[in-house]
Design an enzyme around this catalytic site. Structure first.
Site, mmCIF file in Angstrom:
data_model
loop_
_atom_site.group_PDB
_atom_site.id
_atom_site.type_symbol
_atom_site.label_atom_id
_atom_site.label_comp_id
_atom_site.label_asym_id
_atom_site.label_seq_id
_atom_site.Cartn_x
_atom_site.Cartn_y
_atom_site.Cartn_z
ATOM 1 N N GLN A 118 -1.827 -2.113 -2.263
ATOM 2 C CA GLN A 118 -1.001 -1.185 -1.493
ATOM 3 C C GLN A 118 -0.620 -1.812 -0.145
ATOM 4 O OE1 GLN A 118 0.186 1.667 -2.689
ATOM 5 N NE2 GLN A 118 1.231 2.259 -0.811
ATOM 6 N N LYS B 243 -1.215 7.321 -7.700
ATOM 7 C CA LYS B 243 -1.054 6.261 -8.703
ATOM 8 C C LYS B 243 -2.229 6.280 -9.686
ATOM 9 C CE LYS B 243 1.797 3.542 -5.586
ATOM 10 N NZ LYS B 243 1.937 2.430 -4.637
ATOM 11 N N ASP C 2 3.956 -4.504 -9.241
ATOM 12 C CA ASP C 2 4.862 -4.159 -8.136
ATOM 13 C C ASP C 2 6.149 -4.984 -8.185
ATOM 14 O OD1 ASP C 2 4.280 -2.133 -6.279
ATOM 15 O OD2 ASP C 2 2.665 -3.302 -5.382
HETATM 16 N N1 GUN Z 1 3.956 0.644 0.138
HETATM 17 C C1 GUN Z 1 5.098 1.366 0.121
HETATM 18 N N2 GUN Z 1 5.719 1.248 -1.078
HETATM 19 C C2 GUN Z 1 4.939 0.454 -1.831
HETATM 20 C C3 GUN Z 1 5.048 -0.036 -3.166
HETATM 21 O O1 GUN Z 1 5.994 0.242 -3.911
HETATM 22 N N3 GUN Z 1 4.035 -0.831 -3.578
HETATM 23 C C4 GUN Z 1 2.990 -1.167 -2.780
HETATM 24 N N4 GUN Z 1 2.050 -1.976 -3.264
HETATM 25 N N5 GUN Z 1 2.863 -0.746 -1.545
HETATM 26 C C5 GUN Z 1 3.839 0.068 -1.075
#
Ligand code: GUN
Length: 299
Positions: free
Chosen positions: A94, A50, A117
């Site tokens: 995350q 990311k 998100d």
């Molecule tokens: N963990 C697995 N998928 C995601 C996501 O799309 N966003 C976040 N913040 N954590 C995750």
């Protein structure tokens, strides 16, 4: 193999290039803060990807890595700082968080306007009400929709009125995916681990979305001939054929079997996963544009 294999990497790269161009054209430097608590290896990989994508887009990109022992209060204090920071337009914490931290409290502390998100109840509510133009939409479902649209375009089909079955009812994928498909006039079924005769339910789907987190659970005979299959799963499994201790990534769909039956299918890796990151960049641009009172560019 008869199915069209949807190249998520190519679509994601093109999306990221359009996001970078749009940010430049608007004179914006979107800022993305990614917060990682603990040292889960998969999360470290995702967070790294990311941050790299954000830099590729010319964004201001910061990563906060906190120890596993971080308290909820400490994490909330960091989020408060990021909420107030005018250089930060997007905040991503995350998941999963360590067990001692209440994830829902943390997600609710993020300013909804910076919630790239799309997990804050305000954004969930806007999406559920069909107010997509003011919401931030979760990245994995948003990216899945782009690949689905691409499949429809290549196969010469319309989504309107199709039967869509989503296997998995998570807040991150299953539920928001249902909202997006409903908004596109699909007839939506959310199936899950307690669904009776899951193979038969799946086999009714013109659009089958697998988001359960179980390696290769969806078999070829669960797929309606010609269906569009979107595989959201990313599972690491042992691969002794590659050598001792080696692993490989597979989706929630048994790819070779399903590809013999489906009309189009997303591969793992190289499918939805890449799109998730591209949509995170798009959401960060959207948040930055809205913060300046500009309309979010469509990418
Ligand atoms: N963990 C697995 N998928 C995601 C996501 O799309 N966003 C976040 N913040 N954590 C995750």
């Amino acid at each position: 193999m008869s199915a069209l294999v949807l190249d998520g990497a190519a679509v994601a790269d093109a999306t990221i290039a359009r996001v970078a161009d749009a940010a430049r054209a608007l004179g914006l430097t979107p800022g993305l803060a990614v917060v990682l608590v603990g040292s889960d290896p998969a999360s470290q990989v995702y967070v790294g990807a990311k941050g790299r994508a954000a830099k590729l887009c010319g964004f201001h990109s910061v990563q906060h890595t906190l120890p596993e022992t971080t308290s909820e209060a400490e994490l909330l204090a960091l989020i408060d700082d990021l909420n107030r920071d005018p250089a930060i337009h997007g905040i991503l914490v995350q998941l999963p968080l360590p067990k001692a931290i209440d994830s829902s409290r943390v997600l609710e502390a993020i300013d909804p306007a910076k919630d790239v998100d799309g997990f804050h109840p305000v954004n969930v509510g806007l999406a559920a009400s069909g107010v997509f133009e003011r919401a931030l939409i979760p990245c994995t479902p948003a990216g899945s929709m782009i690949l689905l649209d691409r499949a429809c375009e290549l196969l010469g089909r319309k989504l309107d009125g199709l039967d869509a079955v989503i296997i998995g009812r998570s807040n991150i994928v299953g539920k928001p995916m249902a909202q997006l498909l409903l908004a596109r006039n699909c007839t939506v079924t959310i199936a899950h681990s307690r669904t009776r005769d899951l193979p038969a339910v799946a086999a009714r789907a013109d659009v089958l979305v697998a988001a359960v987190g179980r390696p290769e659970m969806v078999r070829g005979d669960w797929v309606k001939p010609g269906a569009i299959v979107i595989d959201v799963g990313i599972n690491r499994i042992p691969a002794p054929e590659k050598g001792e201790g080696k692993t490989r990534l597979v989706g929630d769909v048994a790819f070779d079997e399903a590809a013999r039956v489906a009309g189009a299918i997303t591969p793992v890796p190289g499918g939805v996963g890449k799109m998730t990151i591209a949509m995170l960049m798009a959401n960060t641009l959207t948040a930055a544009a809205r913060a300046k009172g500009l309309a979010a560019p469509s990418v």
